[in-house]
Motif scaffolding. Structure first.
Motif, mmCIF file in Angstrom:
data_model
loop_
_atom_site.group_PDB
_atom_site.id
_atom_site.type_symbol
_atom_site.label_atom_id
_atom_site.label_comp_id
_atom_site.label_asym_id
_atom_site.label_seq_id
_atom_site.Cartn_x
_atom_site.Cartn_y
_atom_site.Cartn_z
ATOM 1 N N ALA A 1 32.315 39.556 33.203
ATOM 2 C CA ALA A 1 33.472 38.748 32.812
ATOM 3 C C ALA A 1 34.500 38.668 33.931
ATOM 4 O O ALA A 1 35.067 37.603 34.203
ATOM 5 N N SER A 2 34.755 39.798 34.591
ATOM 6 C CA SER A 2 35.691 39.800 35.710
ATOM 7 C C SER A 2 35.203 38.890 36.832
ATOM 8 O O SER A 2 35.973 38.111 37.406
ATOM 9 N N ALA A 3 33.900 38.980 37.125
ATOM 10 C CA ALA A 3 33.329 38.149 38.187
ATOM 11 C C ALA A 3 33.388 36.664 37.828
ATOM 12 O O ALA A 3 33.682 35.819 38.689
ATOM 13 N N LEU A 4 33.128 36.336 36.567
ATOM 14 C CA LEU A 4 33.168 34.938 36.148
ATOM 15 C C LEU A 4 34.583 34.382 36.257
ATOM 16 O O LEU A 4 34.788 33.245 36.729
ATOM 17 N N ALA A 5 35.574 35.170 35.841
ATOM 18 C CA ALA A 5 36.962 34.713 35.913
ATOM 19 C C ALA A 5 37.406 34.519 37.362
ATOM 20 O O ALA A 5 38.011 33.494 37.706
ATOM 21 N N VAL A 6 37.082 35.480 38.223
ATOM 22 C CA VAL A 6 37.462 35.375 39.635
ATOM 23 C C VAL A 6 36.708 34.233 40.308
ATOM 24 O O VAL A 6 37.288 33.471 41.095
ATOM 25 N N GLY A 7 35.438 34.090 39.985
ATOM 26 C CA GLY A 7 34.647 33.002 40.570
ATOM 27 C C GLY A 7 35.175 31.641 40.186
ATOM 28 O O GLY A 7 35.203 30.711 41.007
ATOM 29 N N ALA A 8 35.615 31.503 38.934
ATOM 30 C CA ALA A 8 36.156 30.228 38.476
ATOM 31 C C ALA A 8 37.501 29.918 39.130
ATOM 32 O O ALA A 8 37.830 28.749 39.378
ATOM 33 N N VAL B 1 37.946 50.296 37.429
ATOM 34 C CA VAL B 1 37.279 50.254 38.740
ATOM 35 C C VAL B 1 36.168 49.210 38.738
ATOM 36 O O VAL B 1 36.015 48.433 39.693
ATOM 37 N N LEU B 2 35.398 49.177 37.662
ATOM 38 C CA LEU B 2 34.305 48.198 37.575
ATOM 39 C C LEU B 2 34.841 46.771 37.581
ATOM 40 O O LEU B 2 34.259 45.878 38.206
ATOM 41 N N ALA B 3 35.947 46.539 36.889
ATOM 42 C CA ALA B 3 36.540 45.198 36.863
ATOM 43 C C ALA B 3 37.111 44.816 38.218
ATOM 44 O O ALA B 3 37.178 43.620 38.561
ATOM 45 N N ALA B 4 37.524 45.814 39.004
ATOM 46 C CA ALA B 4 38.138 45.533 40.306
ATOM 47 C C ALA B 4 37.115 45.143 41.364
ATOM 48 O O ALA B 4 37.452 44.435 42.322
ATOM 49 N N PRO C 1 34.435 43.010 41.350
ATOM 50 C CA PRO C 1 34.287 41.561 41.559
ATOM 51 C C PRO C 1 35.532 40.919 42.179
ATOM 52 O O PRO C 1 35.412 39.962 42.954
ATOM 53 N N ILE C 2 36.707 41.434 41.839
ATOM 54 C CA ILE C 2 37.941 40.894 42.415
ATOM 55 C C ILE C 2 37.957 41.102 43.923
ATOM 56 O O ILE C 2 38.259 40.176 44.701
ATOM 57 N N LEU C 3 37.611 42.306 44.350
ATOM 58 C CA LEU C 3 37.582 42.610 45.781
ATOM 59 C C LEU C 3 36.524 41.786 46.503
ATOM 60 O O LEU C 3 36.771 41.266 47.598
ATOM 61 N N VAL C 4 35.350 41.655 45.887
ATOM 62 C CA VAL C 4 34.285 40.860 46.507
ATOM 63 C C VAL C 4 34.699 39.402 46.610
ATOM 64 O O VAL C 4 34.533 38.755 47.656
ATOM 65 N N GLY C 5 35.260 38.858 45.521
ATOM 66 C CA GLY C 5 35.663 37.457 45.520
ATOM 67 C C GLY C 5 36.747 37.165 46.551
ATOM 68 O O GLY C 5 36.658 36.174 47.296
ATOM 69 N N ILE C 6 37.759 38.019 46.617
ATOM 70 C CA ILE C 6 38.838 37.817 47.590
ATOM 71 C C ILE C 6 38.307 37.950 49.013
ATOM 72 O O ILE C 6 38.675 37.176 49.908
ATOM 73 N N SER C 7 37.425 38.919 49.241
ATOM 74 C CA SER C 7 36.857 39.113 50.578
ATOM 75 C C SER C 7 36.073 37.888 51.022
ATOM 76 O O SER C 7 36.196 37.431 52.167
ATOM 77 N N VAL C 8 35.262 37.348 50.119
ATOM 78 C CA VAL C 8 34.480 36.151 50.454
ATOM 79 C C VAL C 8 35.403 34.962 50.714
ATOM 80 O O VAL C 8 35.191 34.182 51.644
ATOM 81 N N ASN D 1 29.534 28.051 47.234
ATOM 82 C CA ASN D 1 29.046 26.806 46.636
ATOM 83 C C ASN D 1 29.216 26.788 45.126
ATOM 84 O O ASN D 1 29.369 25.720 44.532
ATOM 85 N N ASN D 2 29.177 27.961 44.512
ATOM 86 C CA ASN D 2 29.285 28.042 43.058
ATOM 87 C C ASN D 2 29.799 29.423 42.676
ATOM 88 O O ASN D 2 29.158 30.437 42.965
ATOM 89 N N GLY D 3 30.953 29.464 42.030
ATOM 90 C CA GLY D 3 31.572 30.731 41.680
ATOM 91 C C GLY D 3 30.761 31.564 40.712
ATOM 92 O O GLY D 3 30.974 32.781 40.610
#
Length: 298
Positions: free
Chosen positions: A158-165, A47-50, A52-59, A85-87
């Protein structure tokens, strides 16, 4: 002293038995492996890893038209306005989004189950006869919970960094103060922020461990810890309680945003760490006092 404890401190010839440091490390390793193998723990980390994925996709979806999202200047959740501007800003946003509830809830579940779960399963007495000793076992349980605090925080980062990149560009960062820092320095600050967030959970971890010593029901201990978390979060939002709010363990949690200032503002960060240390000392001592005098029947 219970019969279980006598088995810990006395050997067959009546001499004292002292577990060696290697045995203690083995106990810690066993506790870590057991905790991380539980489906409940894996589900919490999932759930914690998911998040950042949801936030990144939503943005990404929201900005597919005009390239802008939200407003604000960068404190706490307002980091979300910088993600396009920066992941790397997704790391800060994800930590700000999970820290108020998801991260401490996961820690509360693990801490609440630490002692009560063993008692409920009937394995607590066997752990004490291992020989572990009550103090050694309690410290091992707290160390395991703190390791989970760090792991859970790093999973989010780590999940947020991967999705941001994957979804957004990377490069030099603009701090809250408006200055530019390199991407490498930004990564360093992201790691430091993750460590501060993990340290911010030491208070709720000690509180959960104390609650876990009060009952033999793991579910009751977990529910009580999460309930206390929600109650404190609500009280921290009531203006009439402003005189008490600086003493709530969650009050300074979002102060990690000050690490993205140039120069860094340390006042609230130091207050947060001092407050967590105070909660850890008070509730850790209470847990020790309760557990070392508790009659272990399971």
């Amino acid at each position: 002293m219970s019969q279980a404890d006598v088995a810990v401190v006395a050997g067959a010839d009546g001499t004292a038995v002292r577990p060696n440091p290697l045995w203690t490390l083995g106990l810690l390793r066993s506790e870590l492996v057991t905790t991380l193998r539980r489906w409940r723990t894996l589900a919490l980390l999932g759930v914690l890893a998911a998040v950042p994925i949801l936030v990144g996709i939503s943005v990404k979806i929201e900005t597919s038209g005009d390239g802008q999202v939200g407003r604000g200047g960068g404190g706490g959740p307002a980091f979300i306005s910088q993600i396009t501007n920066n992941g790397l800003f997704l790391v800060f946003t994800a930590l700000a989004a999970t820290l108020p509830f998801f991260l401490p809830m996961a820690v509360g579940v693990v801490a609440g189950d630490a002692i009560a779960g063993e008692a409920n399963a009937g394995t607590l007495r066997y752990l004490l006869v291992a020989p572990a000793g009550r103090t050694r076992l309690l410290l091992t349980k707290y160390a395991t919970t703190m390791a989970f605090c760090l792991l859970a925080t790093l999973v989010v980062a780590a999940s947020a960094l991967a999705v941001g990149a994957l979804l957004f560009p990377l490069g030099d960062l603009t701090t809250i103060s408006g200055t530019q820092i390199s991407f490498a320095e930004g990564l360093g600050r992201a790691l430091l922020i993750a460590l501060v967030v993990a340290a911010s959970l030491t208070g709720i971890a000690a509180l959960g461990l104390f609650v876990s010593t009060l009952t033999s029901s793991g579910i009751a201990a977990m529910a009580t810890t999460v309930g206390l978390l929600i109650t404190v979060q609500i009280l921290d939002q009531i203006p009439q309680l402003h005189a008490l709010q600086p003493y709530f363990f969650s009050h300074y949690w979002l102060s990690f945003a000050d690490l993205m200032r140039d120069p860094v503002y340390w006042d609230d960060l130091v207050k947060n760490l001092e407050l967590q240390a105070l909660y850890a000392a008070v509730f850790g001592s209470a847990a020790w006092a309760r557990f070392t005098t508790k009659d272990i029947t399971a």
